[in-house]
Design a protein around this motif. Sequence first.
Motif, mmCIF file in Angstrom:
data_model
loop_
_atom_site.group_PDB
_atom_site.id
_atom_site.type_symbol
_atom_site.label_atom_id
_atom_site.label_comp_id
_atom_site.label_asym_id
_atom_site.label_seq_id
_atom_site.Cartn_x
_atom_site.Cartn_y
_atom_site.Cartn_z
ATOM 1 N N ASP A 41 0.695 -1.369 -0.193
ATOM 2 C CA ASP A 41 -0.077 -0.038 0.141
ATOM 3 C C ASP A 41 0.714 1.271 0.117
ATOM 4 O OD1 ASP A 41 -2.671 -1.517 0.347
ATOM 5 O OD2 ASP A 41 -1.520 -1.935 2.457
ATOM 6 N N LEU A 42 2.085 1.120 0.478
ATOM 7 C CA LEU A 42 3.005 2.182 0.259
ATOM 8 C C LEU A 42 2.983 3.158 -0.915
ATOM 9 C CD1 LEU A 42 5.866 0.847 2.508
ATOM 10 C CD2 LEU A 42 4.180 2.521 3.211
ATOM 11 N N PRO A 43 3.363 2.515 -2.174
ATOM 12 C CA PRO A 43 3.557 3.131 -3.384
ATOM 13 C C PRO A 43 2.267 4.215 -3.624
ATOM 14 C CG PRO A 43 4.004 1.249 -3.834
ATOM 15 C CD PRO A 43 3.303 1.164 -2.506
ATOM 16 N N VAL A 44 1.098 3.776 -3.350
ATOM 17 C CA VAL A 44 -0.050 4.857 -3.451
ATOM 18 C C VAL A 44 -0.029 5.886 -2.491
ATOM 19 C CG1 VAL A 44 -2.089 3.468 -2.693
ATOM 20 C CG2 VAL A 44 -2.321 5.025 -4.323
ATOM 21 N N ALA A 45 0.354 5.389 -1.182
ATOM 22 C CA ALA A 45 0.216 6.351 -0.113
ATOM 23 C C ALA A 45 1.367 7.547 -0.529
ATOM 24 C CB ALA A 45 0.708 5.597 1.006
ATOM 25 N N ALA A 46 2.506 7.040 -1.005
ATOM 26 C CA ALA A 46 3.547 8.042 -1.536
ATOM 27 C C ALA A 46 3.264 8.945 -2.432
ATOM 28 C CB ALA A 46 4.847 7.229 -1.692
ATOM 29 N N LYS A 47 2.558 8.511 -3.298
ATOM 30 C CA LYS A 47 1.964 9.166 -4.619
ATOM 31 C C LYS A 47 0.931 10.367 -4.008
ATOM 32 C CE LYS A 47 0.472 8.448 -9.476
ATOM 33 N NZ LYS A 47 -1.042 9.472 -9.591
ATOM 34 N N ILE A 48 0.181 9.884 -3.192
ATOM 35 C CA ILE A 48 -0.923 10.748 -2.584
ATOM 36 C C ILE A 48 -0.072 11.787 -1.967
ATOM 37 C CG2 ILE A 48 -2.866 11.079 -0.822
ATOM 38 C CD1 ILE A 48 -3.776 8.174 -1.881
ATOM 39 N N LEU A 49 0.771 11.569 -1.124
ATOM 40 C CA LEU A 49 1.421 12.649 -0.286
ATOM 41 C C LEU A 49 2.192 13.503 -1.248
ATOM 42 C CD1 LEU A 49 3.051 10.293 2.539
ATOM 43 C CD2 LEU A 49 1.238 12.176 2.892
ATOM 44 N N ILE A 50 2.801 12.993 -2.335
ATOM 45 C CA ILE A 50 3.356 14.159 -3.174
ATOM 46 C C ILE A 50 2.127 14.808 -4.218
ATOM 47 C CG2 ILE A 50 4.632 14.156 -5.317
ATOM 48 C CD1 ILE A 50 6.195 11.692 -4.141
ATOM 49 N N GLU A 51 1.382 14.104 -4.733
ATOM 50 C CA GLU A 51 0.517 14.772 -5.496
ATOM 51 C C GLU A 51 -0.752 15.672 -4.907
ATOM 52 O OE1 GLU A 51 1.275 12.088 -9.624
ATOM 53 O OE2 GLU A 51 -0.602 11.990 -8.439
ATOM 54 N N GLU A 52 -1.204 14.881 -3.600
ATOM 55 C CA GLU A 52 -2.460 15.550 -3.308
ATOM 56 C C GLU A 52 -2.083 16.387 -1.847
ATOM 57 O OE1 GLU A 52 -5.570 12.607 -2.701
ATOM 58 O OE2 GLU A 52 -5.208 12.064 -4.872
ATOM 59 N N ARG A 53 -0.982 15.895 -1.217
ATOM 60 C CA ARG A 53 -0.914 16.728 -0.034
ATOM 61 C C ARG A 53 0.524 17.488 0.007
ATOM 62 N NH1 ARG A 53 -2.494 12.050 4.237
ATOM 63 N NH2 ARG A 53 -4.458 11.600 3.236
ATOM 64 N N GLY A 54 0.966 17.664 -1.205
ATOM 65 C CA GLY A 54 2.029 18.597 -1.700
ATOM 66 C C GLY A 54 3.487 18.225 -0.762
ATOM 67 N N CYS A 55 3.815 17.058 -0.823
ATOM 68 C CA CYS A 55 5.035 16.797 -0.027
ATOM 69 C C CYS A 55 6.160 16.905 -1.035
ATOM 70 C CB CYS A 55 5.192 15.295 0.689
ATOM 71 S SG CYS A 55 3.877 15.290 1.970
ATOM 72 N N ASP A 56 7.376 17.382 -0.712
ATOM 73 C CA ASP A 56 8.593 17.426 -1.537
ATOM 74 C C ASP A 56 9.393 16.234 -1.685
ATOM 75 O OD1 ASP A 56 8.410 20.496 -1.878
ATOM 76 O OD2 ASP A 56 8.199 20.615 0.021
ATOM 77 N N ILE A 57 9.302 15.391 -0.799
ATOM 78 C CA ILE A 57 10.011 14.178 -0.470
ATOM 79 C C ILE A 57 9.325 13.313 0.280
ATOM 80 C CG2 ILE A 57 11.467 14.762 1.474
ATOM 81 C CD1 ILE A 57 13.613 13.182 0.102
ATOM 82 N N VAL A 58 9.184 12.002 0.264
ATOM 83 C CA VAL A 58 8.685 10.916 0.882
ATOM 84 C C VAL A 58 9.678 9.783 1.612
ATOM 85 C CG1 VAL A 58 6.812 9.290 1.122
ATOM 86 C CG2 VAL A 58 6.351 11.292 -0.106
ATOM 87 N N MET A 59 9.324 9.576 2.960
ATOM 88 C CA MET A 59 9.848 8.226 3.475
ATOM 89 C C MET A 59 8.996 7.313 3.432
ATOM 90 S SD MET A 59 12.020 9.861 6.671
ATOM 91 C CE MET A 59 12.718 8.122 6.988
ATOM 92 N N ALA A 60 9.102 6.249 3.042
ATOM 93 C CA ALA A 60 8.145 5.058 2.934
ATOM 94 C C ALA A 60 8.653 3.830 3.841
ATOM 95 C CB ALA A 60 8.062 4.561 1.490
ATOM 96 N N HIS A 90 10.036 12.834 -7.690
ATOM 97 C CA HIS A 90 10.231 13.096 -6.495
ATOM 98 C C HIS A 90 10.802 11.899 -5.803
ATOM 99 C CE1 HIS A 90 7.386 16.372 -6.854
ATOM 100 N NE2 HIS A 90 7.570 16.739 -5.741
ATOM 101 N N HIS A 91 11.666 12.273 -5.050
ATOM 102 C CA HIS A 91 12.675 11.033 -4.080
ATOM 103 C C HIS A 91 11.560 10.619 -3.083
ATOM 104 C CE1 HIS A 91 16.654 11.973 -5.558
ATOM 105 N NE2 HIS A 91 16.442 12.778 -5.340
ATOM 106 N N ILE A 92 11.559 9.320 -3.092
ATOM 107 C CA ILE A 92 11.064 8.321 -1.923
ATOM 108 C C ILE A 92 11.913 7.615 -1.260
ATOM 109 C CG2 ILE A 92 8.970 6.761 -1.564
ATOM 110 C CD1 ILE A 92 7.855 7.568 -3.965
ATOM 111 N N ILE A 93 12.185 7.829 -0.030
ATOM 112 C CA ILE A 93 13.445 6.933 0.426
ATOM 113 C C ILE A 93 12.839 5.789 1.134
ATOM 114 C CG2 ILE A 93 15.170 7.195 2.117
ATOM 115 C CD1 ILE A 93 15.267 9.178 -0.145
ATOM 116 N N GLU A 94 12.982 4.657 0.598
ATOM 117 C CA GLU A 94 12.499 3.325 0.928
ATOM 118 C C GLU A 94 13.309 2.898 2.130
ATOM 119 O OE1 GLU A 94 12.919 -1.026 -0.419
ATOM 120 O OE2 GLU A 94 12.110 0.167 -1.920
ATOM 121 N N VAL A 95 12.391 2.623 3.173
ATOM 122 C CA VAL A 95 13.046 2.269 4.270
ATOM 123 C C VAL A 95 12.481 1.122 5.006
ATOM 124 C CG1 VAL A 95 13.620 3.019 6.969
ATOM 125 C CG2 VAL A 95 13.417 4.762 5.064
ATOM 126 N N PHE A 96 12.783 -0.218 4.225
ATOM 127 C CA PHE A 96 12.270 -1.526 4.935
ATOM 128 C C PHE A 96 13.367 -2.266 5.843
ATOM 129 C CE2 PHE A 96 9.752 -2.318 0.671
ATOM 130 C CZ PHE A 96 9.077 -1.235 1.051
#
Length: 153
Positions: A41-60, A90-96
Amino acid sequence: MKVGVCDTTFARVNMGAAAVDELRRHASVAIERYTVPGVKDLPVAAKILIEERGCDIVMALGMPGGKEKDRLCAHEASQGLIQCQLMTNHHIIEVFVHEDEAKDDKELAWLAEQRAREHAENTVKLILRPDALIKEAGTGQRQGFEDAGPARH
């Protein structure tokens, strides 16, 4: 500057809280958190954070289990995160943290928190101090466990 932090309920450690705490320690940035059920579920969450919530970078942040099917799900999630980066520029920093990376629950909890914190610090460097990352190029940095160090001739 706004940082998105998406994490999962599947994780056995609250990695999102550790990341948010560390982000606040290193920078004065707005933070938007979004928690989803699992790593796929993280990819769509990251996309929402970027496109709908205006984030410049995301940590997943996620914690796949230790079985083969969990590794496959983590790989699929990683592919989705990469695709999201390419779609959004946009960068998405994957933290698994995979459950089988640790010998017991105590080490797993330590590793998850440590990796989340170190990647939060890298996130701040990437968006606010990219020269700091240039200085670390080729130094064998690892998030969580001990750094590998540079290879020697």
